[in-house]
Design a protein around this motif. Structure first.
Motif, PDB file in Angstrom:
ATOM      1  N   CYS A  78       7.484  12.009 -12.082  1.00 57.59           N
ATOM      2  CA  CYS A  78       6.191  11.607 -12.661  1.00 57.59           C
ATOM      3  C   CYS A  78       6.212  10.139 -13.061  1.00 57.59           C
ATOM      4  O   CYS A  78       5.247   9.408 -12.818  1.00 57.59           O
ATOM      5  CB  CYS A  78       5.854  12.472 -13.866  1.00 57.59           C
ATOM      6  SG  CYS A  78       5.371  14.147 -13.452  1.00 57.59           S
ATOM      7  N   GLY A  79       7.289   9.710 -13.683  1.00 54.04           N
ATOM      8  CA  GLY A  79       7.404   8.304 -14.083  1.00 54.04           C
ATOM      9  C   GLY A  79       7.334   7.376 -12.886  1.00 54.04           C
ATOM     10  O   GLY A  79       6.622   6.360 -12.908  1.00 54.04           O
ATOM     11  N   THR A  80       8.055   7.730 -11.829  1.00 54.47           N
ATOM     12  CA  THR A  80       8.035   6.919 -10.608  1.00 54.47           C
ATOM     13  C   THR A  80       6.651   6.910  -9.980  1.00 54.47           C
ATOM     14  O   THR A  80       6.137   5.855  -9.585  1.00 54.47           O
ATOM     15  CB  THR A  80       9.075   7.456  -9.596  1.00 54.47           C
ATOM     16  OG1 THR A  80      10.362   7.394 -10.189  1.00 54.47           O
ATOM     17  CG2 THR A  80       9.069   6.656  -8.315  1.00 54.47           C
ATOM     18  N   GLU A  89       4.160   3.658  -9.409  1.00 48.67           N
ATOM     19  CA  GLU A  89       3.659   3.293  -8.085  1.00 48.67           C
ATOM     20  C   GLU A  89       2.133   3.279  -8.047  1.00 48.67           C
ATOM     21  O   GLU A  89       1.528   2.362  -7.471  1.00 48.67           O
ATOM     22  CB  GLU A  89       4.198   4.262  -7.028  1.00 48.67           C
ATOM     23  CG  GLU A  89       5.682   4.122  -6.800  1.00 48.67           C
ATOM     24  CD  GLU A  89       6.235   5.201  -5.880  1.00 48.67           C
ATOM     25  OE1 GLU A  89       5.489   6.106  -5.456  1.00 48.67           O
ATOM     26  OE2 GLU A  89       7.445   5.136  -5.589  1.00 48.67           O
ATOM     27  N   LEU A  90       1.513   4.270  -8.648  1.00 44.86           N
ATOM     28  CA  LEU A  90       0.049   4.326  -8.659  1.00 44.86           C
ATOM     29  C   LEU A  90      -0.559   3.177  -9.457  1.00 44.86           C
ATOM     30  O   LEU A  90      -1.567   2.587  -9.046  1.00 44.86           O
ATOM     31  CB  LEU A  90      -0.423   5.671  -9.211  1.00 44.86           C
ATOM     32  CG  LEU A  90      -0.156   6.873  -8.301  1.00 44.86           C
ATOM     33  CD1 LEU A  90      -0.428   8.168  -9.051  1.00 44.86           C
ATOM     34  CD2 LEU A  90      -1.006   6.790  -7.035  1.00 44.86           C
ATOM     35  N   LEU A  91       0.041   2.831 -10.592  1.00 42.51           N
ATOM     36  CA  LEU A  91      -0.465   1.705 -11.384  1.00 42.51           C
ATOM     37  C   LEU A  91      -0.268   0.381 -10.658  1.00 42.51           C
ATOM     38  O   LEU A  91      -1.145  -0.498 -10.705  1.00 42.51           O
ATOM     39  CB  LEU A  91       0.200   1.680 -12.757  1.00 42.51           C
ATOM     40  CG  LEU A  91      -0.241   2.797 -13.701  1.00 42.51           C
ATOM     41  CD1 LEU A  91       0.625   2.792 -14.965  1.00 42.51           C
ATOM     42  CD2 LEU A  91      -1.709   2.683 -14.050  1.00 42.51           C
ATOM     43  N   ASP A  92       0.868   0.224  -9.970  1.00 41.18           N
ATOM     44  CA  ASP A  92       1.088  -0.992  -9.171  1.00 41.18           C
ATOM     45  C   ASP A  92       0.035  -1.108  -8.071  1.00 41.18           C
ATOM     46  O   ASP A  92      -0.505  -2.190  -7.825  1.00 41.18           O
ATOM     47  CB  ASP A  92       2.490  -0.993  -8.555  1.00 41.18           C
ATOM     48  CG  ASP A  92       3.585  -1.224  -9.570  1.00 41.18           C
ATOM     49  OD1 ASP A  92       3.286  -1.630 -10.719  1.00 41.18           O
ATOM     50  OD2 ASP A  92       4.768  -0.985  -9.219  1.00 41.18           O
ATOM     51  N   GLU A 127       0.854  -1.181   0.000  1.00 45.81           N
ATOM     52  CA  GLU A 127       0.000   0.000   0.000  1.00 45.81           C
ATOM     53  C   GLU A 127       0.887   1.227   0.000  1.00 45.81           C
ATOM     54  O   GLU A 127       1.907   1.265   0.698  1.00 45.81           O
ATOM     55  CB  GLU A 127      -0.859  -0.032   1.259  1.00 45.81           C
ATOM     56  CG  GLU A 127      -1.881   1.056   1.342  1.00 45.81           C
ATOM     57  CD  GLU A 127      -2.756   0.881   2.576  1.00 45.81           C
ATOM     58  OE1 GLU A 127      -2.954   1.867   3.270  1.00 45.81           O
ATOM     59  OE2 GLU A 127      -3.202  -0.250   2.831  1.00 45.81           O
ATOM     60  N   LEU A 128       0.504   2.225  -0.779  1.00 46.10           N
ATOM     61  CA  LEU A 128       1.261   3.467  -0.780  1.00 46.10           C
ATOM     62  C   LEU A 128       1.172   4.092   0.600  1.00 46.10           C
ATOM     63  O   LEU A 128       0.090   4.232   1.165  1.00 46.10           O
ATOM     64  CB  LEU A 128       0.707   4.448  -1.813  1.00 46.10           C
ATOM     65  CG  LEU A 128       0.995   4.151  -3.270  1.00 46.10           C
ATOM     66  CD1 LEU A 128       0.329   5.195  -4.155  1.00 46.10           C
ATOM     67  CD2 LEU A 128       2.475   4.131  -3.548  1.00 46.10           C
ATOM     68  N   ARG A 136      -2.955   0.248  -8.082  1.00 44.60           N
ATOM     69  CA  ARG A 136      -4.233  -0.042  -8.734  1.00 44.60           C
ATOM     70  C   ARG A 136      -4.346  -1.513  -9.077  1.00 44.60           C
ATOM     71  O   ARG A 136      -5.375  -2.157  -8.822  1.00 44.60           O
ATOM     72  CB  ARG A 136      -4.373   0.802 -10.004  1.00 44.60           C
ATOM     73  CG  ARG A 136      -5.673   0.565 -10.744  1.00 44.60           C
ATOM     74  CD  ARG A 136      -5.406   0.479 -12.251  1.00 44.60           C
ATOM     75  NE  ARG A 136      -6.603   0.106 -12.972  1.00 44.60           N
ATOM     76  CZ  ARG A 136      -6.828  -1.122 -13.444  1.00 44.60           C
ATOM     77  NH1 ARG A 136      -5.958  -2.078 -13.287  1.00 44.60           N
ATOM     78  NH2 ARG A 136      -7.930  -1.399 -14.087  1.00 44.60           N
ATOM     79  N   ASP A 137      -3.292  -2.084  -9.656  1.00 44.57           N
ATOM     80  CA  ASP A 137      -3.308  -3.501 -10.017  1.00 44.57           C
ATOM     81  C   ASP A 137      -3.508  -4.380  -8.793  1.00 44.57           C
ATOM     82  O   ASP A 137      -4.260  -5.360  -8.836  1.00 44.57           O
ATOM     83  CB  ASP A 137      -2.017  -3.887 -10.746  1.00 44.57           C
ATOM     84  CG  ASP A 137      -1.897  -3.255 -12.120  1.00 44.57           C
ATOM     85  OD1 ASP A 137      -2.912  -2.743 -12.650  1.00 44.57           O
ATOM     86  OD2 ASP A 137      -0.770  -3.258 -12.666  1.00 44.57           O
ATOM     87  N   ALA A 138      -2.848  -4.027  -7.690  1.00 41.32           N
ATOM     88  CA  ALA A 138      -2.994  -4.796  -6.454  1.00 41.32           C
ATOM     89  C   ALA A 138      -4.431  -4.696  -5.926  1.00 41.32           C
ATOM     90  O   ALA A 138      -4.999  -5.691  -5.453  1.00 41.32           O
ATOM     91  CB  ALA A 138      -1.999  -4.302  -5.406  1.00 41.32           C
ATOM     92  N   LEU A 139      -5.027  -3.519  -6.028  1.00 36.50           N
ATOM     93  CA  LEU A 139      -6.412  -3.346  -5.580  1.00 36.50           C
ATOM     94  C   LEU A 139      -7.382  -4.129  -6.450  1.00 36.50           C
ATOM     95  O   LEU A 139      -8.341  -4.725  -5.941  1.00 36.50           O
ATOM     96  CB  LEU A 139      -6.780  -1.861  -5.565  1.00 36.50           C
ATOM     97  CG  LEU A 139      -6.129  -1.034  -4.461  1.00 36.50           C
ATOM     98  CD1 LEU A 139      -6.384   0.451  -4.708  1.00 36.50           C
ATOM     99  CD2 LEU A 139      -6.643  -1.445  -3.098  1.00 36.50           C
TER     100      LEU A 139
END
Length: 72
Positions: free
Chosen positions: A39-41, A45-48, A3-4, A50-53
């Motif tokens: 931004c790339g990082t 992180e946000l896509l990872d 989780e972030l 999202r995928d986990a959720l």
């Protein structure tokens, strides 16, 4: 599921604020490169996250379906 951390979410909000309030003419090449890296990082992180959720939601749905089926 990872989780972030709330402080990382705050960092990303600050990055978005910086992107939306900074005049492009005020940026040096170094500033632009730093923002692109950040931004790339952040996107990764946000896509990872999202995928986990999405995976966790699918698993919970399957468990609920099994549980609901067991009640009938």
């Amino acid at each position: 599921m990872t989780e972030l951390h709330p402080s990382r979410v705050e960092d990303i909000h600050r990055l978005v604020a910086e992107l939306t309030t900074t005049k492009r003419t005020d940026l040096t090449a170094q500033d632009t490169n730093r923002l692109l890296r950040e931004c790339g990082t952040a996107l990764t992180e946000l896509l990872d996250e999202r995928d986990a959720l999405v995976r966790a939601n699918a698993e919970a749905g399957e468990e609920l379906a099994c549980w609901a089926g067991a009640l009938r």
